[in-house]
Structure formats: C-alpha cells, structure tokens
Write a protein that holds these residues in place. Sequence first.
Motif, PDB file in Angstrom:
ATOM      1  N   LEU A  83       0.930  -1.189   0.054  1.00 33.65           N
ATOM      2  CA  LEU A  83      -0.301   0.213  -0.002  1.00 33.65           C
ATOM      3  C   LEU A  83       0.537   1.243   0.051  1.00 33.65           C
ATOM      4  CD1 LEU A  83      -3.013  -0.232   2.074  1.00 33.65           C
ATOM      5  CD2 LEU A  83      -2.888   0.585   0.251  1.00 33.65           C
ATOM      6  N   ILE A  84       2.317   0.795  -0.049  1.00 32.61           N
ATOM      7  CA  ILE A  84       3.086   2.570   0.389  1.00 32.61           C
ATOM      8  C   ILE A  84       2.644   3.326  -0.448  1.00 32.61           C
ATOM      9  CG2 ILE A  84       5.605   2.731   0.622  1.00 32.61           C
ATOM     10  CD1 ILE A  84       6.099   0.297   1.484  1.00 32.61           C
ATOM     11  N   LYS A 124     -10.517   0.095  -7.297  1.00 26.58           N
ATOM     12  CA  LYS A 124     -10.936  -1.127  -6.619  1.00 26.58           C
ATOM     13  C   LYS A 124      -9.799  -1.907  -5.999  1.00 26.58           C
ATOM     14  CE  LYS A 124     -14.007  -4.443  -7.362  1.00 26.58           C
ATOM     15  NZ  LYS A 124     -15.270  -5.041  -7.916  1.00 26.58           N
ATOM     16  N   GLY A 125      -8.499  -2.538  -6.367  1.00 24.95           N
ATOM     17  CA  GLY A 125      -7.769  -2.842  -5.921  1.00 24.95           C
ATOM     18  C   GLY A 125      -6.911  -2.440  -4.664  1.00 24.95           C
ATOM     19  N   TYR A 126      -6.302  -1.263  -5.084  1.00 28.07           N
ATOM     20  CA  TYR A 126      -5.891  -0.777  -3.553  1.00 28.07           C
ATOM     21  C   TYR A 126      -6.815  -1.029  -2.370  1.00 28.07           C
ATOM     22  CZ  TYR A 126      -1.276   0.329  -5.533  1.00 28.07           C
ATOM     23  OH  TYR A 126      -0.411  -0.242  -6.273  1.00 28.07           O
ATOM     24  N   THR A 142      -8.844 -11.660  -3.695  1.00 27.96           N
ATOM     25  CA  THR A 142      -8.132 -10.497  -5.068  1.00 27.96           C
ATOM     26  C   THR A 142      -9.590 -10.197  -6.198  1.00 27.96           C
ATOM     27  OG1 THR A 142      -7.885 -12.927  -5.899  1.00 27.96           O
ATOM     28  CG2 THR A 142      -6.029 -11.934  -4.509  1.00 27.96           C
ATOM     29  N   ASN A 143     -10.458 -10.263  -5.341  1.00 27.13           N
ATOM     30  CA  ASN A 143     -11.586  -9.201  -6.099  1.00 27.13           C
ATOM     31  C   ASN A 143     -10.727  -8.034  -6.519  1.00 27.13           C
ATOM     32  OD1 ASN A 143     -14.431  -8.798  -7.352  1.00 27.13           O
ATOM     33  ND2 ASN A 143     -14.649  -7.858  -5.247  1.00 27.13           N
ATOM     34  N   ASN A 182      -0.642  -9.013 -12.036  1.00 25.07           N
ATOM     35  CA  ASN A 182       0.580  -8.342 -10.916  1.00 25.07           C
ATOM     36  C   ASN A 182       0.482  -8.202  -9.271  1.00 25.07           C
ATOM     37  OD1 ASN A 182       1.711  -8.561 -13.383  1.00 25.07           O
ATOM     38  ND2 ASN A 182       1.916  -6.556 -13.406  1.00 25.07           N
ATOM     39  N   GLN A 183      -1.179  -7.512  -9.481  1.00 23.75           N
ATOM     40  CA  GLN A 183      -1.592  -7.721  -7.823  1.00 23.75           C
ATOM     41  C   GLN A 183      -2.135  -8.982  -7.287  1.00 23.75           C
ATOM     42  OE1 GLN A 183      -4.085  -4.551  -8.581  1.00 23.75           O
ATOM     43  NE2 GLN A 183      -3.496  -2.551  -8.174  1.00 23.75           N
TER      44      GLN A 183
END
Length: 233
Positions: free
Chosen positions: A119-120, A132-134, A157-158, A163-164
């Motif tokens: 999250l940095i 949405k990913g973050y 992982t929704n 890569n995420q």
Amino acid sequence: MGINIKGLTKNYGAQVALNQVSFSIKKGEVVGLLGPNGAGKSTLMKSVTGAILPDDGDVLVDEFSVIKQPIETKKRIGFLLENNPLYYDMYVREYLKFVANIREEKKERIEEVIEKVGLIPESHKKIGQLSKGYKQRVGLAQAILSNPDILILDEPTNGLDPNQILEIREVIREIGKSKTVILSTHIMQEVEALCSRVILLNKGNIVSDSPIEEFKGQYKSLEDAFYQLTQSK
C-alpha cells in the motif's frame, strides 16, 4: 489451535443455510471454501466470526466458543468481507490507526501491514480515491493488522490486476505458514495456487472435504469437480 466446527446449523425461515456442518482446520492450513451462490459459504464464515449466531452447534476458535466466549474468539480472527466495507472519507493511515486503536495494536504495526500488502504508493490518499484493487489491499491490511491466529478471506483478489494478484497470493501464502486460513473464492486458480485442502458446500451441506491433490485427481479439473458435485440431480 485452529478452528473446530461442530454440527453448525442455520435456517432462514424455511431455507436451510447450514445443515449440521462439521469440520476442523489446523494451524498452518490454507483451506479453500467453495460452493455455488447460496451454498452457505457466507453464513458459515459469518458464524465463525460471530457476526451471526447459529441455530444449533458451535464453533471453537483456539478452544474458545464463538457462542460462549465471543470476545476471545473475535480477538483471534481477521476477516476480509467480499464487499470490503471501508470508510471512504478516511485516509489510509487514519483508517488503519482507527482499527489499531480498537484492537489495541501498536502504531508500528500499521507501517508493517502497509508495506506487507503493497500500500505504500497510495498510503497518503483517502480510501475513496483509491482504485478497487488498492481498496482491496486496505481491507486485507485491516484483516491482518492484529496478527490474528485465524484469517478468513472472502474473494481477497477481487478487483486486482494480474500483477497485484500474484503479490497478494504471496502475502496469503506467507501468512498461511503459521496461521489458519479460510479462503472463499470462485476463482479456481486461486484455490490451486494457495490451498492444501478443499471444502465444497452445496445447499448447506458439505459434499466434499479432501486434500486438493486428491480432489483434483478424481476429476478433469477443479472446475469439473465443482460442476459435478454441485449439480442438482
């Protein structure tokens, strides 16, 4: 140490959500909880966390009863809900500090989990400004903030890009070495990548509970197993 579910039953009117469900998960196991929509997965996860109470049966978390000792069990569980409820007007660190205060965690832990879930780069923003990913990473951060013995992840992982997904898989894999993890997902690749065991629910009943290699070995694929075991006869 782990989870022991005994005869868990929950009805919503005439609908049977869970029917005498029993199983145990040991420390260090990452277990995939599968099933079609309406199978009882959400009811099961919410029963384990104490968010809802069963009509019958009990859940033991590290030998503490969810029904009789709810505070003790809640201290030991981290939960990432599928819809990932967050306070969008709060900044990332502000929200995690809020969660840390509730759970009586040290402030240093906040920076640890921010780094752990990647999250940095976005940690200076308000949650509502995140992709949405973050947002999903913030949800995972709050779930692991108290370093819980039990981690329950509903579609973790929704909304993540490929890569995420790989990064979060690695986080979950590392956590699973020393914790008890229940992973509920419709993405079979996630189950194959992370889980050592599969529990398949259908219409409130366990229709399969076996090591993933055995589960896969009986069918052409996990998708095929899912289809064959959950189709109405």
